[in-house]
Design an enzyme around this catalytic site. Sequence first.
Site, PDB file in Angstrom:
ATOM      1  N   CYS A   1     -13.767  -6.859  -9.722  1.00  0.00           N
ATOM      2  CA  CYS A   1     -14.043  -7.536 -10.989  1.00  0.00           C
ATOM      3  C   CYS A   1     -14.384  -9.013 -10.820  1.00  0.00           C
ATOM      4  O   CYS A   1     -13.612  -9.789 -10.293  1.00  0.00           O
ATOM      5  CB  CYS A   1     -12.796  -7.353 -11.849  1.00  0.00           C
TER       6      CYS A   1
ATOM      7  N   CYS B   1      -4.941 -13.257 -14.647  1.00  0.00           N
ATOM      8  CA  CYS B   1      -4.326 -12.264 -13.750  1.00  0.00           C
ATOM      9  C   CYS B   1      -4.513 -12.755 -12.310  1.00  0.00           C
ATOM     10  O   CYS B   1      -5.618 -13.112 -11.907  1.00  0.00           O
ATOM     11  CB  CYS B   1      -4.972 -10.890 -13.945  1.00  0.00           C
TER      12      CYS B   1
ATOM     13  N   GLU C   1     -21.898  -9.969 -14.734  1.00  0.00           N
ATOM     14  CA  GLU C   1     -22.273  -8.826 -13.919  1.00  0.00           C
ATOM     15  C   GLU C   1     -21.943  -7.517 -14.623  1.00  0.00           C
ATOM     16  O   GLU C   1     -21.098  -7.464 -15.530  1.00  0.00           O
ATOM     17  CB  GLU C   1     -21.560  -8.887 -12.579  1.00  0.00           C
TER      18      GLU C   1
ATOM     19  N   CYS D   1     -12.872 -15.731 -17.695  1.00  0.00           N
ATOM     20  CA  CYS D   1     -11.731 -15.176 -18.433  1.00  0.00           C
ATOM     21  C   CYS D   1     -10.560 -16.129 -18.257  1.00  0.00           C
ATOM     22  O   CYS D   1     -10.391 -16.707 -17.178  1.00  0.00           O
ATOM     23  CB  CYS D   1     -11.374 -13.800 -17.855  1.00  0.00           C
TER      24      CYS D   1
ATOM     25  N   CYS E   1     -20.261  -0.172 -16.180  1.00  0.00           N
ATOM     26  CA  CYS E   1     -19.133  -1.090 -16.387  1.00  0.00           C
ATOM     27  C   CYS E   1     -19.728  -2.445 -16.772  1.00  0.00           C
ATOM     28  O   CYS E   1     -20.507  -3.015 -16.008  1.00  0.00           O
ATOM     29  CB  CYS E   1     -18.347  -1.169 -15.078  1.00  0.00           C
TER      30      CYS E   1
ATOM     31  N   CYS F   1      -7.190 -11.298  -9.702  1.00  0.00           N
ATOM     32  CA  CYS F   1      -8.553 -11.099 -10.182  1.00  0.00           C
ATOM     33  C   CYS F   1      -9.440 -12.316  -9.882  1.00  0.00           C
ATOM     34  O   CYS F   1      -9.043 -13.454 -10.131  1.00  0.00           O
ATOM     35  CB  CYS F   1      -8.487 -10.856 -11.685  1.00  0.00           C
TER      36      CYS F   1
HETATM   37  S1  SF4 Z   1      -8.208  -8.716 -14.761  1.00  0.00           S
HETATM   38 FE1  SF4 Z   1      -9.433 -10.594 -14.696  1.00  0.00          FE
HETATM   39  S2  SF4 Z   1     -11.032 -10.323 -16.215  1.00  0.00           S
HETATM   40 FE2  SF4 Z   1      -9.437  -8.797 -16.633  1.00  0.00          FE
HETATM   41  S3  SF4 Z   1      -8.067  -9.806 -18.116  1.00  0.00           S
HETATM   42 FE3  SF4 Z   1      -7.205 -10.226 -16.102  1.00  0.00          FE
HETATM   43  S4  SF4 Z   1      -8.107 -12.220 -15.528  1.00  0.00           S
HETATM   44 FE4  SF4 Z   1      -9.326 -11.406 -17.205  1.00  0.00          FE
END
Ligand code: SF4
Length: 351
Positions: free
Chosen positions: A335, A116, A92, A112, A105, A119
């Site tokens: 995100c 985190c 996206e 990923c 963006c 997220c």
């Molecule tokens: S915020 Fe999400 S996309 Fe960004 S580095 Fe951390 S886990 Fe990965």
Amino acid sequence: MKRKNLLGMSQDEIMALIEAIGEKPFRGKQLYHQIYERHELDFDQMTELSKSFRARLKEEFVVLVPQVTRRSEAADGTLKYLFRLEDGRHVEAVFIPEADRDTLCISSQVGCNVGCRFCMTAQMGLIRNLKPEEILGQVMAIVKERGLVRGSYSIVFMGMGEPLQNYKNVMQSFRILIDPLGMSLSHRKVTISTSGFVPVLKKMQQEEVFPNLAISLNATTDETRTSIMPLNERWGIEELMATCREFPIEPRRRIMFEYVMIKGITDSDDDARRLVRLLKGLHPKVNLIPYNPNPGLPYERPTEQRIIAFRQILVDNNVAVFMRRTRGDDIAAACGQLAYLEQKTPVAEGA
Ligand code: SF4
């Protein structure tokens, strides 16, 4: 035979391909200019190139952007694009209209694996890195659709993925974005947001030109940061901040520190004071981001009062602080949220 996609290739790569099909290399230069500077994806429309050359190009190559399978517009004009890649995966990008300059963006990976805890993208794990054509394809598709002109927009790598884990392809895209013969953006208009991959940040320090940096800091003690960003166990706050201090930053540039305020976890007055101390001597900008709640994640947004009190401590200590208005709340602008949902519930195509 599958035709090669020229999007994402550097000028040298395009010139070499053009030479390989028996054409003069300078024609590769003209082609590079048509694609990136003119945003022209259709060989038939590249009327500055000779007819015979265009016919040859059509036999051998394409200039393809990923397909937009969904657009969602929020009440505030924020527009979220869902792109389908060649292998059926989705990423996206978000277009954020602003009075002075629009922001795009974009994503750098499918999923990923940084993990985190706050997220949505982290829930997907890492599927793969995006190729330069897929990174620049997001930009090109939006720029063309919105009729954006050079200088009217900035680019931030803050979509899905950790850009520094896909360093080679992100930097190839960055070089084309800032090339005066390419998309010709100022390097100050491109920002890479990272969760703090210290070894890659050190590598970036050696680059002749590098983008703006945004460090996703989000906590002020190792204990809290590790609890919401497990990579902090490998590269703790002290090492990360020391690496930031080593950057040869030009006088008018600043490092941005992103700070997601999560209720009861990162939003106390003590956090604000520690943040001031951590940033001493860095000439930073702080982007305060009140957490945007995600379905299925246990975190909450602080109260308005808490946000104001936190911000005031930074202001009183002369820290430049910006607060992102929560844009696009009604279209899952957090995100990775849209692509994550896409992965779980396939939708009918057609934007
Ligand atoms: S915020 Fe999400 S996309 Fe960004 S580095 Fe951390 S886990 Fe990965």
